[in-house]
Design a protein around this motif. Structure first.
Motif, PDB file in Angstrom:
ATOM      1  N   TYR A  76       0.840  -1.206   0.000  1.00  0.00           N
ATOM      2  CA  TYR A  76       0.000   0.000   0.000  1.00  0.00           C
ATOM      3  C   TYR A  76       0.876   1.257   0.000  1.00  0.00           C
ATOM      4  N   MET A  77       1.891   1.276   0.853  1.00  0.00           N
ATOM      5  CA  MET A  77       2.779   2.442   0.919  1.00  0.00           C
ATOM      6  C   MET A  77       3.547   2.628  -0.386  1.00  0.00           C
ATOM      7  N   LEU A  78       4.006   1.525  -0.995  1.00  0.00           N
ATOM      8  CA  LEU A  78       4.727   1.628  -2.258  1.00  0.00           C
ATOM      9  C   LEU A  78       3.829   2.170  -3.360  1.00  0.00           C
ATOM     10  N   ARG A  79       2.572   1.755  -3.368  1.00  0.00           N
ATOM     11  CA  ARG A  79       1.629   2.293  -4.366  1.00  0.00           C
ATOM     12  C   ARG A  79       1.455   3.801  -4.191  1.00  0.00           C
ATOM     13  N   ILE A  80       1.357   4.241  -2.951  1.00  0.00           N
ATOM     14  CA  ILE A  80       1.200   5.674  -2.681  1.00  0.00           C
ATOM     15  C   ILE A  80       2.455   6.441  -3.094  1.00  0.00           C
ATOM     16  N   ILE A  81       3.608   5.886  -2.816  1.00  0.00           N
ATOM     17  CA  ILE A  81       4.878   6.551  -3.122  1.00  0.00           C
ATOM     18  C   ILE A  81       5.090   6.742  -4.616  1.00  0.00           C
ATOM     19  N   CYS A  82       4.708   5.750  -5.425  1.00  0.00           N
ATOM     20  CA  CYS A  82       5.098   5.803  -6.839  1.00  0.00           C
ATOM     21  C   CYS A  82       4.083   6.489  -7.763  1.00  0.00           C
ATOM     22  N   VAL A  83       2.913   6.862  -7.275  1.00  0.00           N
ATOM     23  CA  VAL A  83       1.955   7.542  -8.145  1.00  0.00           C
ATOM     24  C   VAL A  83       2.177   9.049  -8.105  1.00  0.00           C
ATOM     25  N   LYS A  84       1.761   9.727  -9.172  1.00  0.00           N
ATOM     26  CA  LYS A  84       1.959  11.172  -9.249  1.00  0.00           C
ATOM     27  C   LYS A  84       1.048  11.929  -8.282  1.00  0.00           C
ATOM     28  N   LYS A  85      -0.170  11.424  -8.103  1.00  0.00           N
ATOM     29  CA  LYS A  85      -1.132  12.083  -7.213  1.00  0.00           C
ATOM     30  C   LYS A  85      -1.580  11.086  -6.144  1.00  0.00           C
ATOM     31  N   PRO A  86      -0.831  10.999  -5.043  1.00  0.00           N
ATOM     32  CA  PRO A  86      -1.131  10.002  -4.007  1.00  0.00           C
ATOM     33  C   PRO A  86      -2.545  10.105  -3.441  1.00  0.00           C
ATOM     34  N   LEU A  87      -3.049  11.301  -3.260  1.00  0.00           N
ATOM     35  CA  LEU A  87      -4.389  11.465  -2.695  1.00  0.00           C
ATOM     36  C   LEU A  87      -5.443  10.859  -3.611  1.00  0.00           C
ATOM     37  N   ASN A  88      -5.249  10.984  -4.921  1.00  0.00           N
ATOM     38  CA  ASN A  88      -6.198  10.368  -5.860  1.00  0.00           C
ATOM     39  C   ASN A  88      -6.229   8.850  -5.687  1.00  0.00           C
ATOM     40  N   TYR A  89      -5.050   8.247  -5.476  1.00  0.00           N
ATOM     41  CA  TYR A  89      -5.014   6.803  -5.257  1.00  0.00           C
ATOM     42  C   TYR A  89      -5.669   6.435  -3.927  1.00  0.00           C
ATOM     43  N   ILE A  90      -5.326   7.172  -2.877  1.00  0.00           N
ATOM     44  CA  ILE A  90      -5.871   6.878  -1.547  1.00  0.00           C
ATOM     45  C   ILE A  90      -7.401   6.931  -1.562  1.00  0.00           C
ATOM     46  N   LEU A  91      -7.960   7.894  -2.286  1.00  0.00           N
ATOM     47  CA  LEU A  91      -9.414   8.072  -2.321  1.00  0.00           C
ATOM     48  C   LEU A  91     -10.104   7.234  -3.403  1.00  0.00           C
ATOM     49  N   SER A  92      -9.325   6.506  -4.206  1.00  0.00           N
ATOM     50  CA  SER A  92      -9.918   5.684  -5.264  1.00  0.00           C
ATOM     51  C   SER A  92     -10.497   4.406  -4.671  1.00  0.00           C
ATOM     52  N   PRO A  93     -11.372   3.734  -5.426  1.00  0.00           N
ATOM     53  CA  PRO A  93     -11.905   2.452  -4.939  1.00  0.00           C
ATOM     54  C   PRO A  93     -10.807   1.426  -4.637  1.00  0.00           C
ATOM     55  N   MET A  94      -9.795   1.329  -5.499  1.00  0.00           N
ATOM     56  CA  MET A  94      -8.708   0.375  -5.256  1.00  0.00           C
ATOM     57  C   MET A  94      -7.887   0.765  -4.030  1.00  0.00           C
ATOM     58  N   GLY A  95      -7.669   2.052  -3.839  1.00  0.00           N
ATOM     59  CA  GLY A  95      -6.971   2.509  -2.643  1.00  0.00           C
ATOM     60  C   GLY A  95      -7.772   2.188  -1.386  1.00  0.00           C
ATOM     61  N   GLY A  96      -9.085   2.317  -1.485  1.00  0.00           N
ATOM     62  CA  GLY A  96      -9.959   1.970  -0.360  1.00  0.00           C
ATOM     63  C   GLY A  96      -9.903   0.488  -0.033  1.00  0.00           C
ATOM     64  N   VAL A  97      -9.900  -0.348  -1.077  1.00  0.00           N
ATOM     65  CA  VAL A  97      -9.807  -1.799  -0.866  1.00  0.00           C
ATOM     66  C   VAL A  97      -8.471  -2.140  -0.207  1.00  0.00           C
ATOM     67  N   ASP A  98      -7.388  -1.536  -0.697  1.00  0.00           N
ATOM     68  CA  ASP A  98      -6.073  -1.799  -0.102  1.00  0.00           C
ATOM     69  C   ASP A  98      -6.024  -1.352   1.354  1.00  0.00           C
ATOM     70  N   LEU A  99      -6.627  -0.215   1.664  1.00  0.00           N
ATOM     71  CA  LEU A  99      -6.644   0.290   3.037  1.00  0.00           C
ATOM     72  C   LEU A  99      -7.456  -0.638   3.932  1.00  0.00           C
ATOM     73  N   ILE A 100      -8.604  -1.088   3.458  1.00  0.00           N
ATOM     74  CA  ILE A 100      -9.432  -2.002   4.237  1.00  0.00           C
ATOM     75  C   ILE A 100      -8.697  -3.323   4.511  1.00  0.00           C
ATOM     76  N   ALA A 101      -7.863  -3.736   3.549  1.00  0.00           N
ATOM     77  CA  ALA A 101      -7.124  -4.997   3.711  1.00  0.00           C
ATOM     78  C   ALA A 101      -6.116  -4.935   4.841  1.00  0.00           C
ATOM     79  N   ILE A 102      -5.610  -3.741   5.150  1.00  0.00           N
ATOM     80  CA  ILE A 102      -4.584  -3.655   6.190  1.00  0.00           C
ATOM     81  C   ILE A 102      -5.108  -3.132   7.517  1.00  0.00           C
ATOM     82  N   LEU A 103      -6.280  -2.522   7.543  1.00  0.00           N
ATOM     83  CA  LEU A 103      -6.800  -1.969   8.801  1.00  0.00           C
ATOM     84  C   LEU A 103      -7.131  -3.015   9.865  1.00  0.00           C
ATOM     85  N   PRO A 104      -7.824  -4.090   9.524  1.00  0.00           N
ATOM     86  CA  PRO A 104      -8.170  -5.052  10.612  1.00  0.00           C
ATOM     87  C   PRO A 104      -6.929  -5.675  11.186  1.00  0.00           C
TER      88      PRO A 104
END
Length: 104
Positions: A76-104
């Motif tokens: 998840y962190m590597l995906r955020i680091i390598c994109v041009k607009k990290p906030l767009n990734y974080i707020l995207s559906p795929m970013g949400g799925v990745d975040l949900i996968a690590i939260l529990p």
């Protein structure tokens, strides 16, 4: 690896190609490894849901699930680091799925 104008390796671009471009060997390897981690994680949760297995192997399963969660967190962190607009990734559906996968 390509060099930028300062002569340094463009590691973010290389990382992006590995993570997001599945046509390369490393991109395919990354995707297969990620799918393997997902399957392993589901298998661990299934095993842990069986009372007898949980009693016998609960600690081992916990450590394995923790290790997989750490790998997902790094991904998840590597995906955020390598994109041009990290906030767009974080707020995207795929970013949400990745975040949900690590939260529990």
């Amino acid at each position: 690896m390509e060099k930028d104008s300062a002569g340094k390796g463009n590691w973010k671009k290389s990382l992006f190609e590995i993570i997001y471009e599945s046509e390369t060997f490393l991109g395919k390897f990354f995707n297969v490894a990620l799918i393997g981690c997902i399957v392993l994680s589901v298998f661990i949760v299934m095993l842990d849901s069986v009372e007898e297995i949980h009693v016998r192997c609960g600690r081992v399963l916990f450590v394995l699930e923790l290790a997989v969660t750490i790998l997902f967190s790094i991904e998840y962190m590597l995906r955020i680091i390598c994109v041009k607009k990290p906030l767009n990734y974080i707020l995207s559906p795929m970013g949400g799925v990745d975040l949900i996968a690590i939260l529990p």
